[in-house]
Scaffold this active site. Structure first.
Site, PDB file in Angstrom:
ATOM      1  N   ARG A  18     -30.896 -40.117 -48.738  1.00 18.60           N
ATOM      2  CA  ARG A  18     -30.917 -40.980 -47.553  1.00 18.60           C
ATOM      3  C   ARG A  18     -29.774 -40.649 -46.600  1.00 18.60           C
ATOM      4  O   ARG A  18     -29.879 -40.852 -45.398  1.00 18.60           O
ATOM      5  CB  ARG A  18     -30.874 -42.456 -47.996  1.00 18.60           C
ATOM      6  N   LYS A  26     -25.851 -37.527 -62.756  1.00 16.42           N
ATOM      7  CA  LYS A  26     -27.041 -38.009 -63.460  1.00 16.42           C
ATOM      8  C   LYS A  26     -26.925 -37.698 -64.954  1.00 16.42           C
ATOM      9  O   LYS A  26     -26.319 -36.691 -65.325  1.00 16.42           O
ATOM     10  CB  LYS A  26     -28.286 -37.270 -62.935  1.00 16.42           C
TER      11      LYS A  26
END
Ligand code: BES
Ligand code: ZN
Ligand code: ZN
Length: 501
Positions: free
Chosen positions: A355, A281
């Site tokens: 996820r 990120k």
């Protein structure tokens, strides 16, 4: 909780508190009479401020303006017929007043519930509003600890007829319990990753289960998780020096004659820090990623009070806890991994890690004959683009379950909105090499495609997914009862849902 709460049958001007809160509906018909002289002054002030009891209105009237010893505060509840929304007006109003009175060093409040119909829901909301404001994360500063100790409400008195004392006191106890769960979730989320590792989540779960015979705990370490095929989860964990753990808490109600309780499985995302992994990120996006165990914190917050609330439901809590870090041992973009349910996943972006961990946690829940699975996760930045910071998204394969969650959310003042799963979007998750890719081939609808990815691991069991990337943590102040920082969002909604089953 250091707050003392009582019920009393005394008139507003006769009770022993520094502040009296007067909830009123639109039109001010339920404005109580205090004394002829004061009534007239209050009415005049309200008229000059154009205060009519509209939803969300609050007005504080200091003693100097009306020649009394007490502060009076008006809390607008809106239309009398709109009962489902009046709790939230009360919560926000009481929070706004408590913020001000805390600053003024006023420590005792009375809430006038004479003339009100929904006494317990108003008492619940008032107590929540005040206590959510009283919370501050002070773990790492003596200065903050001192400040918080000196500046909070210490006493609330609910004014009402005697026959209401019993239901009010019962609701007060329930609400106080729920609020300790909320405070725990907030503490866990506010704690930085330097202090909140998978191991710490395990320690918290141990504390919870040690306090009650009704709550059992199963922990899987890396080796045991591998034996149980949590391979997708373990792939995400590979890059970090922190050991990963699967946490499984079980609450069973005390034996009853009719012993076939519903089984609800709660699954919380437990990434104690999300750097993005090799798909690193940018600095701005990484700053707040200590919050990525928010779902786990919600589940632990819920479990921390189940033994007090004693719902007649069997509840399981599953957290696959790890850290998402880049290193020589990290999982890589392009890797193919096999989830617990046998489906293969092509990892196209290691930052869509939640996820992947949830795929295994959901598979585990789905294997165990659940009546309902509810997962809660800080899953996507896209949900914040869609819904902003105060609203969570809800995706569900079961309308009844979705309705129950939304009703519980309304009751808590937590805004959860249903979101769609258009079938045509599932093509977006197609992989060239595996059963499914972990990101879609478009950024559009990113929160939706993430939810649809999760659905693949639920074996068509009744399932609901809450993406609360926005409301888990406030980077700005929107609501009177949530300061910047962790909110504990979800704990009260899930507890209301569970206790109403
Ligand atoms: N933990 C983040 C989602 C997130 C973002 C939570 C902001 C709270 C605040 C999640 O793991 C993530 O990084 N998602 C990516 C997915 C993308 C790579 C498809 C995102 O939202 O950008
Ligand atoms: Zn991520
Ligand atoms: Zn994440």
């Amino acid at each position: 909780m250091s707050l003392t709460v009582k019920s009393e049958n005394t008139k507003p001007n006769k009770c022993g508190t520094e502040v009296v809160l007067l909830p009123v509906h639109l039109g001010l018909k339920d404005l109580p009479s205090i004394s002829a002289k004061i009534d007239e002054k209050i009415k005049k002030i309200l008229k000059s401020r154009d205060c009519r009891g509209r939803w969300g209105e609050t007005e504080i009237i200091p003693p100097s303006l009306i020649g009394t010893e007490k502060f009076y505060a008006i809390i607008g509840l809106g239309e009398e017929t709109n009962t489902s929304k009046e709790g939230e007006a009360m919560r926000r109003g009481c929070a706004a007043v408590a913020s001000e009175t805390n600053k003024l060093g006023l420590k005792s409040l009375a809430v006038d519930l004479f003339h009100q119909k929904n006494i317990t829901s108003l008492a619940n909301a008032a107590l929540e509003g005040v206590e959510l404001v009283n919370y501050q994360f002070t773990c790492h500063s003596e200065k903050l600890t001192r400040q918080n100790k000196n500046n909070k409400t210490e006493k609330i008195i609910f004014l009402s007829e005697k026959e209401n004392f019993k239901p009010i006191n019962k609701e007060v106890k329930r609400t106080k319990d729920m609020l300790t769960g909320v405070a725990l979730a907030r503490d866990l989320i506010n704690q930085p990753a330097s202090h909140m590792s998978p191991r710490k989540l395990v320690a918290t779960a141990r504390d919870i289960s040690a306090k009650s015979d009704l709550i059992k705990l199963k922990i899987l370490d890396r080796k045991q998780a591998a034996k149980k095929n949590f391979n997708a989860f373990l792939s995400v964990a590979k890059g970090s020096g922190e050991e990963p753990y699967v946490i499984h808490l079980t609450y069973r109600p005390t034996a009853k004659k009719d012993n076939n309780p519903k089984k609800v499985w709660l699954v919380g995302k437990g990434i104690t820090f999300d750097s993005g992994g090799l798909s690193l990120k940018p600095a701005d996006g990484m700053q707040s990623m200590k919050i990525d165990m928010g779902g786990a914190a919600t589940v632990l917050g819920v479990f921390s009070v189940l033994a007090q609330l004693k719902p007649d439901v069997e509840i399981h809590g599953v957290i696959a806890a790890c850290e998402n870090m880049p290193s020589g041992s990290s999982y890589r973009p392009g890797d193919v991994i096999t989830a617990k349910n046998g489906k293969t996943i092509e990892v196209l972006n290691t930052d869509a890690e939640g996820r992947i961990t949830m795929a295994d946690a959901l598979s585990y829940a789905a294997e165990n004959n659940p009546d309902a699975i509810i997962d809660i996760a800080t899953l996507t930045g896209a949900s914040m683009i869609a819904l902003g910071e105060t609203v969570a998204g809800l995706w569900s394969s079961d309308n009844e379950l979705a309705d129950q969650i939304i009703t519980a959310g309304t009751q808590s003042g937590e805004n959860i909105e249903t979101m769609p799963m258009p079938v045509e979007y599932s093509d977006k998750l197609k992989s060239q090499v595996a059963d499914i890719a972990n990101i879609a081939d478009t950024r559009y609808g990113g929160a939706i495609t993430a939810a649809m990815f999760l659905k693949e691991f639920t074996r068509e069991k009744p399932w609901a997914h809450i993406d609360f990337a926005g409301p888990a943590y406030m980077s700005n102040k929107y609501l009177p009862y949530w300061d910047k920082g962790a909110t504990g969002f979800g704990v009260r909604t899930l507890l209301n849902y569970i206790t109403q089953l």
